[in-house]
Enzyme design. Structure first.
Site, PDB file in Angstrom:
ATOM      1  N   GLY A 156      87.657  24.629  11.431  1.00 43.08           N
ATOM      2  CA  GLY A 156      86.587  23.886  12.081  1.00 43.08           C
ATOM      3  C   GLY A 156      86.236  24.387  13.468  1.00 43.08           C
ATOM      4  O   GLY A 156      85.549  23.707  14.219  1.00 43.08           O
ATOM      5  N   ASP A 204      76.948  26.752  16.324  1.00 44.21           N
ATOM      6  CA  ASP A 204      78.136  27.594  16.401  1.00 44.21           C
ATOM      7  C   ASP A 204      77.838  28.928  17.068  1.00 44.21           C
ATOM      8  O   ASP A 204      78.558  29.380  17.965  1.00 44.21           O
ATOM      9  CB  ASP A 204      78.699  27.842  14.991  1.00 44.21           C
ATOM     10  CG  ASP A 204      79.083  26.558  14.277  1.00 44.21           C
ATOM     11  OD1 ASP A 204      79.180  25.511  14.950  1.00 44.21           O
ATOM     12  OD2 ASP A 204      79.271  26.596  13.051  1.00 44.21           O
TER      13      ASP A 204
END
Length: 500
Positions: A156, A204
């Site tokens: 994650g 991200d």
């Protein structure tokens, strides 16, 4: 214009000595894999932890992550061949692969047997498109590359984004793009993982590229993609990141998890727009409306900078979501709501990315997006207002993180009993706020704490979670699973001078 930095030392790491050993070991492995070849440069990009704001980036609401020190580094040598050979220091997990360079009219094709090289192919695709789109006479170079990563896979913390960004940066730098802007690197990599079927937003990659030591990043997607550095008002503040060691492979589980959330939110947006009688922009990855575009159609355009206006608009949308039925929707019910056929439903929502479901939980997913987006803005407002007492800031910011975890568990259903247990243990032993970070369904928990509380918090989590759940865990595995991180440097090129 901010350029991806070129660094000649490793002082941006907290432990420069340890990293010098790591880079030296990577170089040694490179020379084992590619004898009589010289390393020309290193490219690196870090993982990230999202402090607050998960599953809202693909609805274009601001998020609040930071780059962390664990990263992907690649040693690179160029040549005039028509192939790229990639190896990895963990060759048992990531075997040697050879990838042919694409011609100007021949795109890279994915290997149907999905493996680590497909992520590299994603980077090659976007790098090649960038060179073609800029209409330069620069062409791709053949390369020999050896990777080393400290971002845990499936944890994650965005190991795949770090890998794709580092790869893209290396490919472009090797091809002669030595003054690459951070905005260009961000823009071209945010879609890289779409080529393996992951319908992600851009958080991200943006966090990995734009990370800044000592700063988290407020990342905005509308009206333009930008990352604004934010400094915390508490000097002793730190984040402890604990990998649950429950691996959630986004590629394998996407049809029932990540991609399903994207589809549910797209359908919810279209139904909500119809119920509110507004014409929302079709701006999502699926070509549908997004929950952000519905809000702007209903409440008026929002520039993202005026936090108070954003808070007011989102609060209106939280109320508007009550128009959706709570028990979920069958496909027949969606068709009736949108006045479309099953064939039209499938074509519009279910063909781009595969999904599996029993009922579509549109109310819950929409509620989560608006709740979570509100918490991001409240977090930024808290940073803006800067409470006089450090303890007051820690308590208020921690509560926002805890509320986020509650919704991730109940509304988004991306937490689980084990992840909730880690949060509970931490909150009783020095954490002010604990929440699942990233996609969820496993992976890591981020804990807001202070430097003085880290040793106790680490020991308690070791005793009450890791040693109980994984009795055979060793010290090295524990060290890799528990990360104490300040905000870190983003993507960069590192000179081979660091080996001297």
């Amino acid at each position: 214009m901010s350029i991806v930095p070129h660094l000649e030392n490793l002082s941006f790491y907290s432990n420069e000595k340890a990293q010098k050993i790591r880079y030296t070991n990577l170089a040694s492995r490179f020379y084992e894999d590619f004898p009589s070849t010289e390393i020309e440069f290193f490219a690196r990009s870090p993982g990230r932890v999202n402090i607050i704001g998960d599953h809202i980036d693909y609805n274009f609401f601001p998020v609040f992550p930071m780059a962390i020190e664990v990263d992907v580094v690649v040693a690179v040598s160029t040549n005039d061949s028509n192939e790229i050979v990639i190896t990895n220091t963990k060759s048992d997990e990531f075997p040697r692969e050879t990838i042919q360079l694409p011609s100007s009219d021949n795109e890279v094709t994915m290997n149907p047997n999905h493996g680590w090289a497909n992520y590299f192919r994603c980077a090659l695709i976007v790098a090649h498109k960038f060179l073609l789109d800029t209409q330069t006479k620069i062409s791709l170079k053949g390369m020999k590359m050896c990777f080393d990563g400290t971002v845990p896979t499936g944890g994650g913390l965005s190991s795949s984004a770090a890998f794709c960004v580092a790869s893209t940066l290396a490919i472009l730098y090797a091809s002669g793009i030595t003054q690459l802007s951070k905005s260009d690197l961000t823009r071209i990599t945010v879609v890289s993982e779409h080529y393996i079927g992951l319908n992600n937003g851009g958080m991200d990659q943006c966090a990995s590229v734009n990370g800044m030591p000592g700063h988290a990043m407020a990342i905005h997607f509308k009206p333009e993609l930008k990352a604004l550095p934010c400094k915390f008002p508490v000097k002793s503040l730190t984040f402890l990141i604990t990998n649950s060691l429950q691996v959630s492979n986004k590629h394998d589980t996407a049809p029932i998890h990540y991609n399903l959330r994207v589809v549910e939110m797209a359908i919810a947006s279209d139904i909500l727009a119809k119920k509110l009688d507004v014409d929302a922009a079709k701006d999502s990855n699926l070509g549908t409306s997004s929950l952000r575009s519905v809000m702007e159609a209903y409440c008026g355009k929002w520039d993202g900078d005026d936090i108070d206006v954003g808070i007011s608009n989102i609060q209106q949308m939280i109320d508007a979501v009550e128009a959706l039925q709570r028990e979920g929707y069958t496909t027949d019910e969606v068709c009736r709501e949108l006045s479309i056929t099953q064939e039209e439903l499938n074509l519009r929502y279910f063909t781009k990315f595969p999904v599996k479901f029993d009922k579509l939980k549109l109310y819950q997913r929409s509620k989560h997006v608006y709740h979570e987006s509100l918490r991001v803005l409240l977090s930024l407002k808290l940073l803006q207002d800067r409470p006089t007492l450090e303890s007051q800031f820690l308590m208020q910011f921690g509560q926002l993180m805890n509320d986020s975890q509650e919704d991730l568990d109940k509304l988004n259903e991306s937490s689980n009993a084990k992840l909730n247990e880690i949060c509970s243990i931490a909150l009783q032993n020095g954490s002010f706020g604990s929440r699942v970070t990233g996609a969820g369904w496993g992976g890591s928990i981020v804990h807001l704490t202070t430097i003085d509380k880290v040793p106790t918090l680490t020991q308690v989590l070791t005793d009450l979670y890791y040693k109980r759940e994984f009795p055979a865990i060793n010290e090295l595995e524990l060290k890799e699973a528990i990360i104490d991180s300040q905000p870190a440097m983003g993507s960069c090129i590192v000179s081979t001078k660091i080996l001297q």
